[in-house]
Design a protein around this motif. Structure first.
Motif, PDB file in Angstrom:
ATOM      1  N   TYR A  71       6.323  -4.228   7.282  1.00 58.92           N
ATOM      2  CA  TYR A  71       5.766  -3.951   5.966  1.00 58.92           C
ATOM      3  C   TYR A  71       6.195  -4.968   4.920  1.00 58.92           C
ATOM      4  CZ  TYR A  71       4.388   0.756   7.557  1.00 58.92           C
ATOM      5  OH  TYR A  71       3.827   1.813   8.210  1.00 58.92           O
ATOM      6  N   GLY A  72       7.051  -5.891   5.289  1.00 58.17           N
ATOM      7  CA  GLY A  72       7.557  -6.850   4.317  1.00 58.17           C
ATOM      8  C   GLY A  72       8.915  -6.425   3.797  1.00 58.17           C
ATOM      9  N   PRO A  73       9.584  -7.299   3.044  1.00 57.51           N
ATOM     10  CA  PRO A  73      10.945  -7.009   2.576  1.00 57.51           C
ATOM     11  C   PRO A  73      10.984  -5.853   1.583  1.00 57.51           C
ATOM     12  CG  PRO A  73      10.107  -9.022   1.569  1.00 57.51           C
ATOM     13  CD  PRO A  73       9.124  -8.628   2.616  1.00 57.51           C
ATOM     14  N   TYR A  74      12.035  -5.059   1.698  1.00 57.69           N
ATOM     15  CA  TYR A  74      12.196  -3.937   0.776  1.00 57.69           C
ATOM     16  C   TYR A  74      12.773  -4.421  -0.540  1.00 57.69           C
ATOM     17  CZ  TYR A  74      14.023   0.179  -1.537  1.00 57.69           C
ATOM     18  OH  TYR A  74      14.295   1.136  -2.470  1.00 57.69           O
ATOM     19  N   SER A  75      12.141  -4.036  -1.628  1.00 57.44           N
ATOM     20  CA  SER A  75      12.666  -4.286  -2.974  1.00 57.44           C
ATOM     21  C   SER A  75      11.980  -3.318  -3.925  1.00 57.44           C
ATOM     22  CB  SER A  75      12.418  -5.729  -3.422  1.00 57.44           C
ATOM     23  OG  SER A  75      11.051  -5.942  -3.700  1.00 57.44           O
ATOM     24  N   ASP A  76      12.580  -3.151  -5.093  1.00 59.66           N
ATOM     25  CA  ASP A  76      12.016  -2.225  -6.077  1.00 59.66           C
ATOM     26  C   ASP A  76      10.664  -2.684  -6.598  1.00 59.66           C
ATOM     27  OD1 ASP A  76      14.164  -0.561  -5.855  1.00 59.66           O
ATOM     28  OD2 ASP A  76      15.249  -1.412  -7.559  1.00 59.66           O
ATOM     29  N   THR A  77      10.346  -3.966  -6.409  1.00 62.70           N
ATOM     30  CA  THR A  77       9.113  -4.519  -6.979  1.00 62.70           C
ATOM     31  C   THR A  77       8.041  -4.808  -5.925  1.00 62.70           C
ATOM     32  OG1 THR A  77      10.042  -6.758  -6.847  1.00 62.70           O
ATOM     33  CG2 THR A  77      10.361  -5.538  -8.914  1.00 62.70           C
ATOM     34  N   ASN A  78       8.318  -4.501  -4.678  1.00 60.84           N
ATOM     35  CA  ASN A  78       7.347  -4.783  -3.618  1.00 60.84           C
ATOM     36  C   ASN A  78       6.336  -3.639  -3.540  1.00 60.84           C
ATOM     37  OD1 ASN A  78       5.898  -5.404  -1.307  1.00 60.84           O
ATOM     38  ND2 ASN A  78       7.691  -6.039  -0.121  1.00 60.84           N
ATOM     39  N   HIS A  79       5.320  -3.741  -4.373  1.00 63.17           N
ATOM     40  CA  HIS A  79       4.331  -2.658  -4.454  1.00 63.17           C
ATOM     41  C   HIS A  79       3.514  -2.533  -3.172  1.00 63.17           C
ATOM     42  CE1 HIS A  79       5.258  -1.960  -8.644  1.00 63.17           C
ATOM     43  NE2 HIS A  79       5.127  -3.261  -8.888  1.00 63.17           N
ATOM     44  N   LEU A  80       3.296  -3.654  -2.483  1.00 60.53           N
ATOM     45  CA  LEU A  80       2.551  -3.600  -1.228  1.00 60.53           C
ATOM     46  C   LEU A  80       3.307  -2.748  -0.205  1.00 60.53           C
ATOM     47  CD1 LEU A  80       0.158  -4.505   0.498  1.00 60.53           C
ATOM     48  CD2 LEU A  80       1.456  -6.562   1.104  1.00 60.53           C
ATOM     49  N   LEU A  81       4.620  -2.918  -0.151  1.00 62.59           N
ATOM     50  CA  LEU A  81       5.414  -2.109   0.772  1.00 62.59           C
ATOM     51  C   LEU A  81       5.310  -0.632   0.419  1.00 62.59           C
ATOM     52  CD1 LEU A  81       8.853  -2.700   2.303  1.00 62.59           C
ATOM     53  CD2 LEU A  81       8.585  -0.675   0.870  1.00 62.59           C
ATOM     54  N   PHE A  82       5.400  -0.316  -0.871  1.00 62.13           N
ATOM     55  CA  PHE A  82       5.318   1.083  -1.279  1.00 62.13           C
ATOM     56  C   PHE A  82       3.989   1.702  -0.854  1.00 62.13           C
ATOM     57  CE2 PHE A  82       8.745  -0.194  -4.146  1.00 62.13           C
ATOM     58  CZ  PHE A  82       9.609   0.871  -3.998  1.00 62.13           C
ATOM     59  N   GLU A  83       2.913   0.932  -0.957  1.00 63.76           N
ATOM     60  CA  GLU A  83       1.610   1.466  -0.554  1.00 63.76           C
ATOM     61  C   GLU A  83       1.520   1.627   0.960  1.00 63.76           C
ATOM     62  OE1 GLU A  83      -0.506   2.817  -2.623  1.00 63.76           O
ATOM     63  OE2 GLU A  83       1.066   2.308  -4.082  1.00 63.76           O
ATOM     64  N   GLU A  84       2.147   0.709   1.689  1.00 60.89           N
ATOM     65  CA  GLU A  84       2.185   0.840   3.150  1.00 60.89           C
ATOM     66  C   GLU A  84       2.945   2.106   3.545  1.00 60.89           C
ATOM     67  OE1 GLU A  84       0.778  -0.882   5.470  1.00 60.89           O
ATOM     68  OE2 GLU A  84       0.569  -2.992   4.919  1.00 60.89           O
ATOM     69  N   VAL A  85       4.076   2.331   2.899  1.00 63.04           N
ATOM     70  CA  VAL A  85       4.883   3.517   3.217  1.00 63.04           C
ATOM     71  C   VAL A  85       4.132   4.784   2.830  1.00 63.04           C
ATOM     72  CG1 VAL A  85       7.039   4.743   2.727  1.00 63.04           C
ATOM     73  CG2 VAL A  85       7.057   2.251   3.009  1.00 63.04           C
ATOM     74  N   ARG A  86       3.491   4.759   1.675  1.00 67.56           N
ATOM     75  CA  ARG A  86       2.740   5.927   1.238  1.00 67.56           C
ATOM     76  C   ARG A  86       1.627   6.268   2.246  1.00 67.56           C
ATOM     77  NH1 ARG A  86       2.732   7.558  -3.868  1.00 67.56           N
ATOM     78  NH2 ARG A  86       3.185   5.437  -4.599  1.00 67.56           N
ATOM     79  N   ALA A  87       0.898   5.241   2.682  1.00 64.91           N
ATOM     80  CA  ALA A  87      -0.169   5.472   3.654  1.00 64.91           C
ATOM     81  C   ALA A  87       0.397   6.014   4.969  1.00 64.91           C
ATOM     82  CB  ALA A  87      -0.935   4.167   3.903  1.00 64.91           C
ATOM     83  N   MET A  88       1.541   5.479   5.370  1.00 66.47           N
ATOM     84  CA  MET A  88       2.158   5.959   6.602  1.00 66.47           C
ATOM     85  C   MET A  88       2.528   7.432   6.490  1.00 66.47           C
ATOM     86  SD  MET A  88       5.711   4.695   8.441  1.00 66.47           S
ATOM     87  CE  MET A  88       6.748   5.449   7.167  1.00 66.47           C
ATOM     88  N   LEU A  89       3.119   7.814   5.364  1.00 66.25           N
ATOM     89  CA  LEU A  89       3.580   9.187   5.198  1.00 66.25           C
ATOM     90  C   LEU A  89       2.434  10.171   4.983  1.00 66.25           C
ATOM     91  CD1 LEU A  89       6.778   8.608   3.018  1.00 66.25           C
ATOM     92  CD2 LEU A  89       6.611   8.943   5.477  1.00 66.25           C
ATOM     93  N   HIS A  90       1.262   9.657   4.659  1.00 67.76           N
ATOM     94  CA  HIS A  90       0.083  10.512   4.560  1.00 67.76           C
ATOM     95  C   HIS A  90      -0.682  10.583   5.881  1.00 67.76           C
ATOM     96  CE1 HIS A  90      -0.202  10.149  -0.106  1.00 67.76           C
ATOM     97  NE2 HIS A  90       0.590  11.133   0.286  1.00 67.76           N
ATOM     98  N   SER A  91      -0.242   9.814   6.871  1.00 64.06           N
ATOM     99  CA  SER A  91      -0.962   9.728   8.139  1.00 64.06           C
ATOM    100  C   SER A  91      -0.710  10.961   9.008  1.00 64.06           C
ATOM    101  CB  SER A  91      -0.524   8.465   8.898  1.00 64.06           C
ATOM    102  OG  SER A  91      -0.961   8.497  10.232  1.00 64.06           O
ATOM    103  N   LYS A  92      -1.774  11.558   9.488  1.00 69.88           N
ATOM    104  CA  LYS A  92      -1.632  12.680  10.419  1.00 69.88           C
ATOM    105  C   LYS A  92      -0.989  12.230  11.726  1.00 69.88           C
ATOM    106  CE  LYS A  92      -5.570  15.388   8.690  1.00 69.88           C
ATOM    107  NZ  LYS A  92      -6.893  15.994   9.046  1.00 69.88           N
ATOM    108  N   ASP A  93      -1.265  10.992  12.114  1.00 64.72           N
ATOM    109  CA  ASP A  93      -0.692  10.485  13.359  1.00 64.72           C
ATOM    110  C   ASP A  93       0.831  10.418  13.274  1.00 64.72           C
ATOM    111  OD1 ASP A  93      -3.189  10.220  14.476  1.00 64.72           O
ATOM    112  OD2 ASP A  93      -3.363   8.080  14.005  1.00 64.72           O
ATOM    113  N   ILE A  94       1.352   9.968  12.137  1.00 67.28           N
ATOM    114  CA  ILE A  94       2.806   9.871  11.982  1.00 67.28           C
ATOM    115  C   ILE A  94       3.433  11.255  11.968  1.00 67.28           C
ATOM    116  CG2 ILE A  94       4.631   9.306  10.321  1.00 67.28           C
ATOM    117  CD1 ILE A  94       3.748   6.944  12.008  1.00 67.28           C
ATOM    118  N   HIS A  95       2.833  12.173  11.269  1.00 66.35           N
ATOM    119  CA  HIS A  95       3.377  13.535  11.248  1.00 66.35           C
ATOM    120  C   HIS A  95       3.263  14.187  12.631  1.00 66.35           C
ATOM    121  CE1 HIS A  95       4.416  14.144   7.004  1.00 66.35           C
ATOM    122  NE2 HIS A  95       3.438  13.287   6.745  1.00 66.35           N
ATOM    123  N   GLY A  96       2.181  13.888  13.339  1.00 64.07           N
ATOM    124  CA  GLY A  96       2.069  14.386  14.703  1.00 64.07           C
ATOM    125  C   GLY A  96       3.128  13.783  15.615  1.00 64.07           C
ATOM    126  N   LEU A  97       3.412  12.488  15.410  1.00 63.44           N
ATOM    127  CA  LEU A  97       4.457  11.833  16.194  1.00 63.44           C
ATOM    128  C   LEU A  97       5.823  12.447  15.896  1.00 63.44           C
ATOM    129  CD1 LEU A  97       5.304   9.562  18.125  1.00 63.44           C
ATOM    130  CD2 LEU A  97       5.446   8.034  16.139  1.00 63.44           C
TER     131      LEU A  97
END
Length: 333
Positions: A71-97
């Motif tokens: 997802y790229g480097p973690y930092s308070d300003t990496n908005h792309l990472l935050f959106e990747e994490v948000r999408a992951m946590l909204h994924s039914k596949d991840i919750h199913g896993l």
């Protein structure tokens, strides 16, 4: 003559006694469920939630997002990472896993006990070794079974759900059939100590086939000593049938390497035919498993250590001259 060869190669006697490590002080291994903590994050306040998670896992979390999840480097300003994490946590596949992981591993006390015993042996041979923090995670079936990050040992529980877990065959790049038996819980502890060994003794990236064989053999011997009760098949990742075939044909396997002048080749693509994963080994009978060169290297190292009882495990691991080790082993199956 054939009967003698088969029988002598079926069972390898353990010449070194297993030491008593009951007196080695190792605290109970606490396993932190990073996977559960991540899945439970409040996505409505994700920046704050991730900041709190980072406080709990400062060494592991940045590596997890950047190198495991890509997802790229973690930092308070990496908005792309935050959106990747948000999408992951909204994924039914991840919750199913995560639900599947929870069902397969409702209690990890057995894993804590087995890791603790392995750490006892590790401290016996390497007294200055510092026991790592242990965390669990999921990689989205991206084949991260065990990793080391500084003083953290990470265990990807999603890679140990059993060979019948259907999604191993339904990912975008399905896992080959010959690998599936290795995705089982009994592989967790050996995989953990493999990556610990690699952290302690980083592997060389080039050399001859003999160099790579002996390097792999030393890692497997490390598992012999640190996990004395683990089956050989699990340590190397063979099925029992494959392991039995290697034992019965050890002499013929070694002759194949000698007669084809393979020990000193340096072409890495050719080397990986023999010390890399695969359904079988090119040029050998169909029963010969992939990674057979690592198995031969293991037998060379075992023979060397059988013949040199005064050599300690740390001394073995520091040896760099594969040719000298082979010569001193007098390996002639």
């Amino acid at each position: 003559m054939l009967l003698c060869i088969v029988c002598s190669s079926c069972v390898r006697k353990k010449h070194r006694p297993v030491p008593d490590v009951s007196h080695i002080s190792v605290p109970p291994v606490m396993i932190d469920r990073f996977d559960q903590a991540l899945t439970a994050l409040d996505t409505a306040h994700l920046h704050q939630a991730l900041a709190q998670l980072y406080q709990q896992y400062p060494a592991f979390m940045p590596v997890y997002f950047e190198q495991i999840m890509n997802y790229g480097p973690y930092s308070d300003t990496n908005h792309l990472l935050f959106e990747e994490v948000r999408a992951m946590l909204h994924s039914k596949d991840i919750h199913g896993l995560q639900d599947t992981i929870n069902k397969h591993f409702p209690d990890l006390s057995w894993l804590s006990r087995e890791l603790r015993q392995g750490f006892r042996y590790l401290k016996y041979y390497f007294p200055s070794y510092h026991i790592p923090k242990v965390v669990t995670f999921y990689s989205g079936l991206n084949n991260f079974g065990a990793v080391t990050v500084d003083t953290v040992l990470g265990i990807g529980l999603d890679m140990f759900l059993g060979e019948n877990y259907p999604f191993y065959l339904q990912v975008s790049d399905p896992y080959p059939q010959y690998m599936l038996h290795q995705f089982a819980p009994e592989y967790i502890v050996p995989d953990c100590f493999k990556v610990i060994e690699q952290q302690m003794y980083p592997p060389a990236q080039e050399g001859t086939l003999l160099d790579m064989m002996v390097q792999a053999g030393k890692q497997l011997y490390f598992l012999d000593v640190i996990l004395p009760d683990a089956p050989d098949s699990v340590k190397i990742g063979f099925t029992q049938k494959q392991l039995d075939w290697c034992r019965k044909n050890e002499r013929l396997i070694w002759q194949y390497f000698i007669q084809n002048n393979l020990l000193y080749v340096r072409d890495m693509q050719q080397i990986l035919h023999y010390v890399g994963p695969g359904p079988n080994t090119q040029g050998m009978p169909g029963e010969a498993p992939g990674n057979i060169g690592s198995w031969v290297g293991w037998q060379i190292v075992r023979k060397y250590m059988d013949d040199h009882p005064d050599v300690s495990l740390p001394q073995l691991m520091q040896m760099r001259d594969a040719q000298q080790l082979l010569t001193d082993a007098r390996y002639r199956p």
